[in-house]
Scaffold this active site. Structure first.
Site, PDB file in Angstrom:
ATOM      1  N   MET A  11      83.969 -38.377  -6.509  1.00  0.00           N
ATOM      2  CA  MET A  11      84.852 -38.590  -7.663  1.00  0.00           C
ATOM      3  C   MET A  11      84.368 -39.775  -8.509  1.00  0.00           C
ATOM      4  SD  MET A  11      88.961 -38.682  -7.549  1.00  0.00           S
ATOM      5  CE  MET A  11      89.157 -40.200  -6.594  1.00  0.00           C
ATOM      6  N   LEU A  12      84.113 -40.898  -7.890  1.00  0.00           N
ATOM      7  CA  LEU A  12      83.616 -42.069  -8.631  1.00  0.00           C
ATOM      8  C   LEU A  12      82.137 -41.903  -8.979  1.00  0.00           C
ATOM      9  CD1 LEU A  12      83.820 -44.980  -9.708  1.00  0.00           C
ATOM     10  CD2 LEU A  12      83.392 -45.786  -7.366  1.00  0.00           C
ATOM     11  N   ASP A  36      71.313 -38.985   3.877  1.00  0.00           N
ATOM     12  CA  ASP A  36      72.495 -39.192   4.718  1.00  0.00           C
ATOM     13  C   ASP A  36      72.476 -40.658   5.133  1.00  0.00           C
ATOM     14  OD1 ASP A  36      74.342 -39.398   6.736  1.00  0.00           O
ATOM     15  OD2 ASP A  36      73.614 -37.663   7.873  1.00  0.00           O
ATOM     16  N   ILE A  37      73.462 -41.427   4.674  1.00  0.00           N
ATOM     17  CA  ILE A  37      73.393 -42.876   4.936  1.00  0.00           C
ATOM     18  C   ILE A  37      73.604 -43.219   6.411  1.00  0.00           C
ATOM     19  CG2 ILE A  37      74.012 -43.553   2.571  1.00  0.00           C
ATOM     20  CD1 ILE A  37      76.826 -44.323   3.641  1.00  0.00           C
ATOM     21  N   THR A 102      88.259 -51.100  -0.538  1.00  0.00           N
ATOM     22  CA  THR A 102      89.579 -50.548  -0.828  1.00  0.00           C
ATOM     23  C   THR A 102      90.715 -51.562  -0.626  1.00  0.00           C
ATOM     24  OG1 THR A 102      91.185 -48.935   0.034  1.00  0.00           O
ATOM     25  CG2 THR A 102      89.529 -49.674   1.574  1.00  0.00           C
ATOM     26  N   TYR A 126      90.792 -45.726   8.559  1.00  0.00           N
ATOM     27  CA  TYR A 126      90.009 -45.756   7.314  1.00  0.00           C
ATOM     28  C   TYR A 126      89.845 -47.201   6.842  1.00  0.00           C
ATOM     29  CZ  TYR A 126      89.193 -45.509   2.248  1.00  0.00           C
ATOM     30  OH  TYR A 126      88.712 -45.706   0.978  1.00  0.00           O
ATOM     31  N   LYS A 130      86.409 -49.438   6.490  1.00  0.00           N
ATOM     32  CA  LYS A 130      85.982 -50.022   5.212  1.00  0.00           C
ATOM     33  C   LYS A 130      85.865 -51.547   5.322  1.00  0.00           C
ATOM     34  CE  LYS A 130      85.412 -48.228   1.772  1.00  0.00           C
ATOM     35  NZ  LYS A 130      84.176 -47.618   1.182  1.00  0.00           N
TER      36      LYS A 130
END
Ligand SMILES: NC(=O)c1ccc[n+]([C@@H]2O[C@H](COP(=O)([O-])OP(=O)(O)OC[C@H]3O[C@@H](n4cnc5c(N)ncnc54)[C@H](OP(=O)(O)O)[C@@H]3O)[C@@H](O)[C@H]2O)c1
Length: 285
Positions: A11-12, A36-37, A102, A126, A130
């Site tokens: 999205m971003l 693929d990180i 986030t 999550y 992050k």
């Protein structure tokens, strides 16, 4: 500038690739199939990440399923912790690393806008993944920039406004949480903020980067329908306790953006304007 965008189909990432290209940067756009990180060796050896080929590596790649992360925390950690560790290790001595985090690194109990140095205390898997990711980015590279953002929505992804519009158009009754407050952030404005940051060689560190209006999900939903239709339906407000989700979310995760604003970066439009743009893009697809 030469810029590699990871997570370019997200999205971003998709808005960022468009905005950077429009501003005449030389953009390389990578989806997960290109790199693929979580693949440590691929990250270490891929020539696209070399100092010779890029000035910036901007990481929009992430695991972003907040509720599903409670069931599969190891996948969230693979991408949001190990993936960022791999990138930070590779980018230790350049190109410069630009990463996104986030508002969910906070527990939402402060009761006033969070500044960058406030202690973090994520409530769910999550947020925890992050939080570790931002720690790696900051500790392992000399000059990483980390933008903490919140409540993202954009024309090219699954997001709250799209869900509300679909439910409205399907004639569903809308009941939306009214006791969680945050700042909706339009991906197009965030992409502009990111472009301005690299253009002015912003100093390293964490910056809060988000829309300027704090509101509940219920009042955001009201604004979304106002922008979408001439006949918006009533939205019933409900408390979080009536809408249990697998992941706990911060009740108040408003981010103070004055540190970023002091650098001259403040491209944030009013929510009504962002939603008008969002709706017109949605209608044209
Ligand atoms: N969404 C929000 O409300 C929100 C709020 C605050 C902060 N953020 C942060 O903002 C950033 C952008 O979020 P977003 O909503 O734009 O994310 P998104 O739409 O979910 O996109 C994430 C992208 O990451 C890529 N990806 C996932 N695993 C990967 C891997 N192992 N290797 C390489 N790429 C991988 C995916 O690529 P493919 O599609 O190619 O598989 C996907 O397009 C993230 O850091 C997120 O944590 C988001």
């Amino acid at each position: 500038m030469r810029v590699l965008v990871l997570g370019a189909n997200g999205m971003l990432g998709s808005d960022l690739v468009r905005i950077l290209s429009e501003r005449n940067h030389k953009v390389t756009a990578f989806a997960s199939k290109d790199l693929d990180i979580t693949d440590e060796r691929a990250v270490r050896e891929h020539p696209a990440l070399s100092k010779k080929n890029q000035e910036w590596v901007i990481n929009c790649a992430a695991y972003t399923e907040v509720d599903r992360a409670e069931e599969e925390p190891e996948i969230a950690r693979d991408v949001n912790e190990e993936g960022v560790f791999n990138l930070a290790a590779r980018l230790e001595r350049g190109p410069r690393f630009f990463h996104f985090s986030t508002d969910f690194v906070f527990d939402g109990t402060k009761g006033s806008p969070y500044i960058e140095s406030d202690p973090i205390c994520p409530l769910g898997e999550y947020g925890m993944s992050k939080a570790e990711g931002e720690r790696y980015a900051e500790a392992m590279t000399e000059d990483a920039i980390i933008f903490r953002t919140s409540w993202l929505y954009g024309p090219n992804g699954k997001c709250f406004p799209r869900t509300i519009i679909q439910a409205h158009d399907a004639g569903k009754t809308l009941r939306v949480v009214n006791d969680q407050v945050g700042c909706p952030t339009y991906t197009v404005d965030l992409a502009v903020a990111c472009a301005e940051a690299i253009e002015q060689h912003l100093s390293s560190g964490i910056y809060h980067a988000c829309g300027q209006e704090a509101m509940s999900w219920q009042s955001f939903a009201g604004q979304i329908l106002e922008a979408w239709t001439d006949h918006p339906v009533e939205i019933e407000g409900i408390s979080t306790s009536k809408y249990p989700t697998p992941a706990r979310r911060p009740a108040y995760s408003v981010l103070d953006t004055s540190k970023l604003a002091a650098t001259g970066i403040a491209p944030w439009r009013p929510t009504t304007e962002c939603l008008a743009d969002f709706c017109s893009r949605l209608k044209s697809t």
